[in-house]
Enzyme design. Structure first.
Site, PDB file in Angstrom:
ATOM      1  N   SER A 280       0.848  -1.181   0.000  1.00 18.57           N
ATOM      2  CA  SER A 280       0.000   0.000   0.000  1.00 18.57           C
ATOM      3  C   SER A 280       0.888   1.238   0.000  1.00 18.57           C
ATOM      4  O   SER A 280       1.950   1.243   0.632  1.00 18.57           O
ATOM      5  CB  SER A 280      -0.883   0.004   1.252  1.00 18.57           C
ATOM      6  OG  SER A 280      -1.549   1.233   1.344  1.00 18.57           O
ATOM      7  N   CYS A 336       7.872   7.820  -9.426  1.00 12.31           N
ATOM      8  CA  CYS A 336       6.801   8.255  -8.532  1.00 12.31           C
ATOM      9  C   CYS A 336       6.479   9.749  -8.670  1.00 12.31           C
ATOM     10  O   CYS A 336       7.392  10.571  -8.729  1.00 12.31           O
ATOM     11  CB  CYS A 336       7.283   7.967  -7.121  1.00 12.31           C
ATOM     12  SG  CYS A 336       6.082   8.392  -5.913  1.00 12.31           S
ATOM     13  N   GLY A 392      13.514  -0.892  -7.435  1.00  9.62           N
ATOM     14  CA  GLY A 392      12.667  -1.100  -8.594  1.00  9.62           C
ATOM     15  C   GLY A 392      13.450  -0.745  -9.846  1.00  9.62           C
ATOM     16  O   GLY A 392      13.937  -1.610 -10.579  1.00  9.62           O
ATOM     17  N   TYR A 416       9.594   0.120 -17.773  1.00 11.59           N
ATOM     18  CA  TYR A 416       9.516   0.210 -16.305  1.00 11.59           C
ATOM     19  C   TYR A 416       8.427   1.212 -15.986  1.00 11.59           C
ATOM     20  O   TYR A 416       8.422   2.326 -16.510  1.00 11.59           O
ATOM     21  CB  TYR A 416      10.861   0.667 -15.721  1.00 11.59           C
ATOM     22  CG  TYR A 416      10.826   0.831 -14.210  1.00 11.59           C
ATOM     23  CD1 TYR A 416      10.278  -0.155 -13.394  1.00 11.59           C
ATOM     24  CD2 TYR A 416      11.346   1.967 -13.589  1.00 11.59           C
ATOM     25  CE1 TYR A 416      10.241  -0.022 -12.011  1.00 11.59           C
ATOM     26  CE2 TYR A 416      11.319   2.117 -12.212  1.00 11.59           C
ATOM     27  CZ  TYR A 416      10.762   1.118 -11.424  1.00 11.59           C
ATOM     28  OH  TYR A 416      10.711   1.249 -10.060  1.00 11.59           O
ATOM     29  N   ARG A 459      -3.610  -0.559  -4.435  1.00 10.23           N
ATOM     30  CA  ARG A 459      -2.440   0.012  -3.759  1.00 10.23           C
ATOM     31  C   ARG A 459      -2.621   1.515  -3.531  1.00 10.23           C
ATOM     32  O   ARG A 459      -2.147   2.077  -2.568  1.00 10.23           O
ATOM     33  CB  ARG A 459      -1.190  -0.240  -4.610  1.00 10.23           C
ATOM     34  CG  ARG A 459       0.084   0.283  -3.979  1.00 10.23           C
ATOM     35  CD  ARG A 459       1.323  -0.143  -4.732  1.00 10.23           C
ATOM     36  NE  ARG A 459       2.465  -0.205  -3.853  1.00 10.23           N
ATOM     37  CZ  ARG A 459       3.313   0.797  -3.640  1.00 10.23           C
ATOM     38  NH1 ARG A 459       3.158   1.929  -4.258  1.00 10.23           N
ATOM     39  NH2 ARG A 459       4.311   0.656  -2.796  1.00 10.23           N
TER      40      ARG A 459
END
Ligand code: IMP
Length: 545
Positions: A280, A336, A392, A416, A459
């Site tokens: 999450s 992000c 990641g 990605y 998520r």
């Protein structure tokens, strides 16, 4: 000119005691956000210590959950462009853990967990077994799903049945798919008795020149299996992350915190899951607290990593609920845009320090998740108290990451994407459109309809929203080769860094930081420029050879 008098050089070390404090900053001074603001990994450095040992002597063992210690503190993210079965196996062999993503059906995810558990470097405790009445097509199916064709045959078609034969690749070549295995299996068997040591069994396997060695009890019933390919792997992966008692690799997978995730978890546990990660973006929710409590009651042996968190208050709720580990990071990932869109998050170094300091009082290890771009970032995360780093983007370009390579603006790349990107929330496996395999266009994704609740939307709590608000982007990263070369580079880099700091292992690093012996320095903007390559006309940056 008047002559200046100098101190006796022989007294230089003693003279240090004249200063009321050591050079640089203690971690508490560095992490004073009222004075310096929130810090990222690039905002500071560690000062060198004293080297009186070789880099090869440095060990990197570290605790990632209450009951799991890894030999290398590396984890791969549960993202659909980073961790599926192949990555999870490779990460575990190299001493870390790969967390299998849940943007797929529970059955697909469970098959990956099973593949990790079956990739034993010792005895295979739960081998695939068939019966004489199964057909060649059943072996072909095993081969396609799991990648091997060596299957023991028992009267019951299960472990514990009487061993009757073994079927290998050669036995099924050129045979019709409908041929019963009783007609093709080899019955001239080399077996070993239950209770034999791994070393003894390995010797028999080597001398027999067979691919598989069935282990049988006194009644001739199959109890486990040993594979030649594992024997070779065993020698190559001394750091592998294995359960001490069974020699199986650790398997970790992510789930959400919705009712359907409980059924998903049951399937994963059945496949042999050891560690579950509650995935999450904002972990401090009633859903997550209830999920942790339910898991702890239902599966007391399962290790639960909760998160994500960036504050003590968030961490406290999840620790109180029973979390065995915490994942730290909100907005620091390379894909992000959470901080930009939500105005919520925290600079990662500050978040890691604040949460790790708090969680350590309760014996709960933490994982620094997101924003790891180089070896230096890993060292800094560990120094600030993390038990491991989760990566990641750094791993998405490796051979073991899902997806095919394609060409983009002259570079060989892999897709990605953030799990909060529109593309991931709309499901669909990322793959290059065929027209662009050698082209230069932007990355696109195929649109496969979801057969399950979309993990990316849960998520980010957006499954019920009419408008999906993205918290991530979709792009591509450059080819990095295999993780089997890249992780050893990170590991060796880490050993050299700890040597520079003057500590022999991760606990010494963390104790040194806590005691104020490992010192820090803030970096101004120009110090950061100075610390990078500068002033060259051109250069190539090769990271390892
Ligand atoms: P990276 O290693 O810097 O690329 O960051 C990977 C981490 O970013 C993951 O482990 C997640 O915690 C986080 N993450 C994954 N997808 C998204 C997204 O779409 N938005 C924000 N964070 C994400």
């Amino acid at each position: 000119m008047p002559s200046k008098t100098f101190l006796d050089p022989a007294t230089a070390i003693e003279h240090l005691s004249m200063y009321d404090r050591s050079d640089g900053l203690a971690v508490g001074e560095l992490m004073n956000s009222a004075v310096h603001g929130g810090l990222t990994y690039n905002d500071f450095l560690m000062l060198p210590g004293k080297i009186d040992f070789g880099a090869h002597e440095v060990t990197t063992e570290s605790r990632v959950t209450r009951n799991v210690v890894l030999r290398t503190p590396f984890m791969s993210s549960p993202m659909d462009t980073v961790t599926e079965g192949e990555m999870a196996i490779a990460m575990a062999l190299l001493g870390g853990i790969g967390v299998i993503h849940h943007n797929q059906s529970p059955e697909e995810q469970a098959a990956m967990v099973r593949a990790v558990k079956r990739h034993e470097n010792g005895f295979i405790a739960n081998p695939v077994v068939l019966s004489p009445s199964h057909r060649v097509e059943h072996v072909l199916d095993v081969k396609e799903r799991l990648g091997f064709a060596g299957v023991p045959i028992t009267d019951t078609g299960a472990l514990g049945g009487k061993l009757l034969g073994i079927v290998t690749n050669r036995d099924i070549q050129f045979r019709s798919p409908t041929t019963p295995l009783s007609e093709v299996m080899t019955t001239d068997l080399v077996t070993a008795p239950e209770g034999i040591t791994l070393q003894e069994a390995n010797d028999i396997l080597r001398d027999s020149k067979k691919g598989k060695l069935p282990i049988v009890n006194k009644e001739g019933r199959l109890t486990s299996l040993l594979a030649r390919s594992d024997l070779l792997k065993n020698q190559n992966y001394p750091l592998a992350s294995k359960l001490p008692e069974s020699k199986q690799l650790y398997a970790a997978a992510a789930i959400g915190t919705r009712p359907a995730d409980r059924a998903r978890l049951a399937v994963l546990v059945d496949a042999g899951l050891d560690i579950v990660v509650l995935d999450s973006s904002q972990g401090n929710s009633v859903y997550q607290v209830e999920t942790i409590q339910w898991i702890k009651q239902t599966y007391p042996k399962l290790e639960v990593i909760a998160g994500n968190v960036v504050t003590r208050e968030q961490a406290a709720a999840l620790i109180a609920a029973g979390a065995d580990g915490l994942r730290i990071g909100m907005g620091s990932g390379s894909i992000c845009i959470t901080q930009e869109v939500m105005a919520v998050g925290r600079p990662q170094a500050t978040a890691v320090y604040a949460v790790a300091e708090f969680a350590s009082k309760f014996g709960v290890p933490v994982i620094a998740d997101g924003g790891i771009g180089n070896v230096g970032h890993i060292v800094k995360a560990l120094a600030l108290g993390a038990g491991a780093v989760m990566m990641g983007g750094l791993l998405a370009g490796t051979t073991e990451a899902p997806g095919e390579y394609f060409w983009h603006e002259g570079k060989r790349v892999k897709a990605y994407r953030g799990m909060g990107s529109i593309e991931a929330m709309e499901q669909g496996k990322p793959m290059p459109p065929s027209a662009e395999v050698n082209g230069t266009g932007p990355v696109k994704h195929s649109r496969k309809k979801a057969t399950h609740e979309n993990a990316a939307t849960t998520r980010y709590f957006s499954e019920s929203s009419a408008v999906k608000v993205a918290q991530g982007v979709s792009g591509d990263v450059q080819d990095k080769g295999t993780v089997r070369a890249f992780i050893p580079y990170l590991y060796t880099g880490l050993q050299h860094s700890l040597q520079d700091i003057g500590v022999r292992n991760v606990s010494q690093l963390q104790e040194g930081v806590r005691a104020g012996q490992v010192r820090f320095e803030l970096r101004t903007a120009s110090a950061q420029v100075e610390g990078g390559v500068h002033g060259l006309n051109s250069y190539t940056k090769r990271l390892f050879a």
